[in-house]
Write a protein that holds these residues in place. Structure first.
Motif, PDB file in Angstrom:
ATOM      1  N   VAL A   1       0.842  -1.201   0.000  1.00  0.00           N
ATOM      2  CA  VAL A   1       0.000   0.000   0.000  1.00  0.00           C
ATOM      3  C   VAL A   1       0.878   1.251   0.000  1.00  0.00           C
ATOM      4  CG1 VAL A   1      -1.621   1.336   1.417  1.00  0.00           C
ATOM      5  CG2 VAL A   1      -2.012  -1.102   1.032  1.00  0.00           C
ATOM      6  N   ARG A   2       1.894   1.267   0.847  1.00  0.00           N
ATOM      7  CA  ARG A   2       2.801   2.413   0.929  1.00  0.00           C
ATOM      8  C   ARG A   2       3.531   2.627  -0.384  1.00  0.00           C
ATOM      9  NH1 ARG A   2       7.882   2.138   1.470  1.00  0.00           N
ATOM     10  NH2 ARG A   2       7.909   0.079   2.451  1.00  0.00           N
ATOM     11  N   GLU A   3       4.077   1.548  -0.952  1.00  0.00           N
ATOM     12  CA  GLU A   3       4.817   1.656  -2.212  1.00  0.00           C
ATOM     13  C   GLU A   3       3.908   2.115  -3.357  1.00  0.00           C
ATOM     14  OE1 GLU A   3       7.996   1.444  -3.081  1.00  0.00           O
ATOM     15  OE2 GLU A   3       8.621   1.150  -1.018  1.00  0.00           O
ATOM     16  N   LEU A   4       2.686   1.620  -3.397  1.00  0.00           N
ATOM     17  CA  LEU A   4       1.748   2.040  -4.440  1.00  0.00           C
ATOM     18  C   LEU A   4       1.549   3.548  -4.381  1.00  0.00           C
ATOM     19  CD1 LEU A   4      -0.300   1.271  -6.675  1.00  0.00           C
ATOM     20  CD2 LEU A   4      -2.009   1.122  -4.859  1.00  0.00           C
ATOM     21  N   GLU A   5       1.344   4.071  -3.169  1.00  0.00           N
ATOM     22  CA  GLU A   5       1.145   5.514  -3.037  1.00  0.00           C
ATOM     23  C   GLU A   5       2.421   6.294  -3.365  1.00  0.00           C
ATOM     24  OE1 GLU A   5      -1.053   8.769  -0.241  1.00  0.00           O
ATOM     25  OE2 GLU A   5      -0.596   6.821   0.636  1.00  0.00           O
ATOM     26  N   GLU A   6       3.563   5.811  -2.885  1.00  0.00           N
ATOM     27  CA  GLU A   6       4.828   6.507  -3.162  1.00  0.00           C
ATOM     28  C   GLU A   6       5.134   6.565  -4.654  1.00  0.00           C
ATOM     29  OE1 GLU A   6       7.961   4.583  -1.006  1.00  0.00           O
ATOM     30  OE2 GLU A   6       7.252   5.283   0.942  1.00  0.00           O
TER      31      GLU A   6
ATOM     32  N   GLY B   1       1.066   7.711  -6.472  1.00  0.00           N
ATOM     33  CA  GLY B   1       0.158   8.705  -5.914  1.00  0.00           C
ATOM     34  C   GLY B   1      -1.226   8.155  -5.637  1.00  0.00           C
ATOM     35  N   VAL B   2      -1.437   6.876  -5.907  1.00  0.00           N
ATOM     36  CA  VAL B   2      -2.736   6.242  -5.673  1.00  0.00           C
ATOM     37  C   VAL B   2      -2.780   5.740  -4.237  1.00  0.00           C
ATOM     38  CG1 VAL B   2      -4.240   4.316  -6.307  1.00  0.00           C
ATOM     39  CG2 VAL B   2      -3.000   5.569  -8.073  1.00  0.00           C
ATOM     40  N   HIS B   3      -3.822   6.110  -3.506  1.00  0.00           N
ATOM     41  CA  HIS B   3      -3.963   5.659  -2.121  1.00  0.00           C
ATOM     42  C   HIS B   3      -5.106   4.661  -2.023  1.00  0.00           C
ATOM     43  CE1 HIS B   3      -3.948   5.646   2.225  1.00  0.00           C
ATOM     44  NE2 HIS B   3      -5.259   5.771   2.158  1.00  0.00           N
ATOM     45  N   VAL B   4      -4.842   3.552  -1.369  1.00  0.00           N
ATOM     46  CA  VAL B   4      -5.886   2.581  -1.045  1.00  0.00           C
ATOM     47  C   VAL B   4      -5.788   2.293   0.445  1.00  0.00           C
ATOM     48  CG1 VAL B   4      -5.962   1.487  -3.316  1.00  0.00           C
ATOM     49  CG2 VAL B   4      -4.442   0.583  -1.588  1.00  0.00           C
ATOM     50  N   ALA B   5      -6.922   1.996   1.043  1.00  0.00           N
ATOM     51  CA  ALA B   5      -6.931   1.634   2.459  1.00  0.00           C
ATOM     52  C   ALA B   5      -6.323   0.249   2.602  1.00  0.00           C
ATOM     53  CB  ALA B   5      -8.343   1.656   3.003  1.00  0.00           C
TER      54      ALA B   5
END
Length: 56
Positions: free
Chosen positions: A17-22, A25-29
Motif C-alpha cells: 500500500v505504501r509503495e503504491l502511493e509513493e 500517488g494512488v492511495h488505497v486503504a
C-alpha cells in the motif's frame, strides 16, 4: 515496484500500500488492499464475481 521493500516491523500488505502511493500517488486503504502470492489459487471463470462490481 521500483525500489520497493518491506520495512522492519511492516507487513507485506502495508508495504505494498505504501509503495503504491509513493510510486503512483494512488492511495488505497490497507484493509481493502488485495494480496496474492505466487502459487495461490485464482478464481475460475465460473466463480461468482466479487467486489464492488459484482451486482452489475
Amino acid at each position: 515496484m521500483p525500489g520497493g521493500h518491506v520495512g522492519e516491523g511492516e507487513t507485506s500488505r502495508a508495504a505494498a500500500v505504501r509503495e503504491l502511493e509513493e510510486e503512483t500517488g494512488v492511495h488505497v486503504a490497507e484493509d481493502t488492499a488485495c494480496q496474492s502470492r505466487p502459487g495461490s489459487p485464482r478464481p475460475s471463470p465460473s466463480s461468482p464475481p466479487r467486489g464492488p462490481d459484482r451486482n452489475r
